[in-house]
Design a protein around this motif. Structure first.
Motif, PDB file in Angstrom:
ATOM      1  N   ASP A  31      -1.240  -2.191   7.364  1.00  0.00           N
ATOM      2  CA  ASP A  31      -2.036  -1.948   6.153  1.00  0.00           C
ATOM      3  C   ASP A  31      -1.846  -0.513   5.666  1.00  0.00           C
ATOM      4  OD1 ASP A  31      -4.899  -3.977   7.206  1.00  0.00           O
ATOM      5  OD2 ASP A  31      -2.990  -4.541   6.273  1.00  0.00           O
ATOM      6  N   LYS A  32      -1.811   0.423   6.608  1.00  0.00           N
ATOM      7  CA  LYS A  32      -1.618   1.839   6.238  1.00  0.00           C
ATOM      8  C   LYS A  32      -0.231   2.027   5.610  1.00  0.00           C
ATOM      9  CE  LYS A  32      -3.204   5.983   6.196  1.00  0.00           C
ATOM     10  NZ  LYS A  32      -4.373   6.352   5.447  1.00  0.00           N
ATOM     11  N   SER A  81       1.505  -0.221   4.045  1.00  0.00           N
ATOM     12  CA  SER A  81       1.436  -0.839   2.723  1.00  0.00           C
ATOM     13  C   SER A  81       0.761   0.104   1.726  1.00  0.00           C
ATOM     14  CB  SER A  81       0.677  -2.154   2.804  1.00  0.00           C
ATOM     15  OG  SER A  81       0.548  -2.725   1.531  1.00  0.00           O
ATOM     16  N   GLU A  82      -0.306   0.749   2.174  1.00  0.00           N
ATOM     17  CA  GLU A  82      -1.021   1.711   1.310  1.00  0.00           C
ATOM     18  C   GLU A  82      -0.107   2.881   0.952  1.00  0.00           C
ATOM     19  OE1 GLU A  82      -4.834   2.892   2.877  1.00  0.00           O
ATOM     20  OE2 GLU A  82      -4.722   4.791   1.806  1.00  0.00           O
ATOM     21  N   ASN A 101       2.426   1.784  -1.573  1.00  0.00           N
ATOM     22  CA  ASN A 101       1.828   1.735  -2.922  1.00  0.00           C
ATOM     23  C   ASN A 101       1.723   3.130  -3.524  1.00  0.00           C
ATOM     24  OD1 ASN A 101       1.551  -1.031  -2.842  1.00  0.00           O
ATOM     25  ND2 ASN A 101      -0.541  -0.971  -2.067  1.00  0.00           N
TER      26      ASN A 101
END
Length: 183
Positions: free
Chosen positions: A168-169, A171-172, A175
């Motif tokens: 998730d990190k 992916s962040e 982005n």
């Protein structure tokens, strides 16, 4: 010192006003009327033609001199403004290059983290397979062994959660990189 600067600013404002007025429709009308009146004076026998031409030529010459000065002042100011803008553009270009370098470094770091996560996932799968094999081989071992297995599974589950948080990190971060690239 301030009084001199104030005087210079006032003179510049006056010069800018005159330069603006000279390039306007009212100035065109005023000059046209001035020339018409100048040529009407000798026709109406109020002034001799030679005197009128002498005065008109002198006035027009003086006006041309001052106009040339005002125009040069405008050119100088424009040049100064252009230099300031060029400096700003150079600074922005340098900032953009720095940002691009940072984005490239972050991208490389993300790729390395992704590779590490893949390796961790593979290790977790291997551990799970080992646990499953141990569970199949053991029919009924003592409670301590079972407790160890439960703890191992719990650790695997915990590791999976940590890996998910890392994904998730990443992916962040990806982005954020995409947003930086857009800007």
């Amino acid at each position: 010192m301030k009084k001199n600067e104030e005087k210079i600013e006032m003179l510049e404002k006056i010069a800018n006003g005159i330069t603006w007025w000279i390039g306007s429709i009212p100035s065109l009308i005023a000059h046209t009327l001035f020339f018409l009146i100048s040529f009407l004076l000798p026709i109406l026998h109020l002034v001799e033609f030679d005197k009128m031409l002498l005065i008109l030529t002198t006035v027009v010459s003086l006006e041309a001199i001052y106009l040339a000065i005002f125009i040069q002042m405008s050119v100088n100011k424009s040049h100064e403004k252009i230099e300031v803008i060029q400096e700003d553009i150079e600074e922005i270009s340098e900032d953009i290059e720095d940002i691009q370098e940072d984005i490239e470094e972050i991208s490389e770091d993300i790729e390395e983290i992704s590779e590490d996560i893949e390796e961790i996932n593979e290790d977790i799968e291997d551990i799970q397979e080992d646990i499953e094999e141990i569970n199949e081989e053991e029919d009924e071992e003592d409670h301590i062994e079972r407790a160890k297995n439960v703890m191992l599974k719990s650790n695997v589950s915990s590791n999976k959660n940590e890996i998910k948080a890392l994904k998730d990190k990443i992916s962040e971060l990806q982005n954020m990189i995409d947003e930086l690239k857009k800007d």
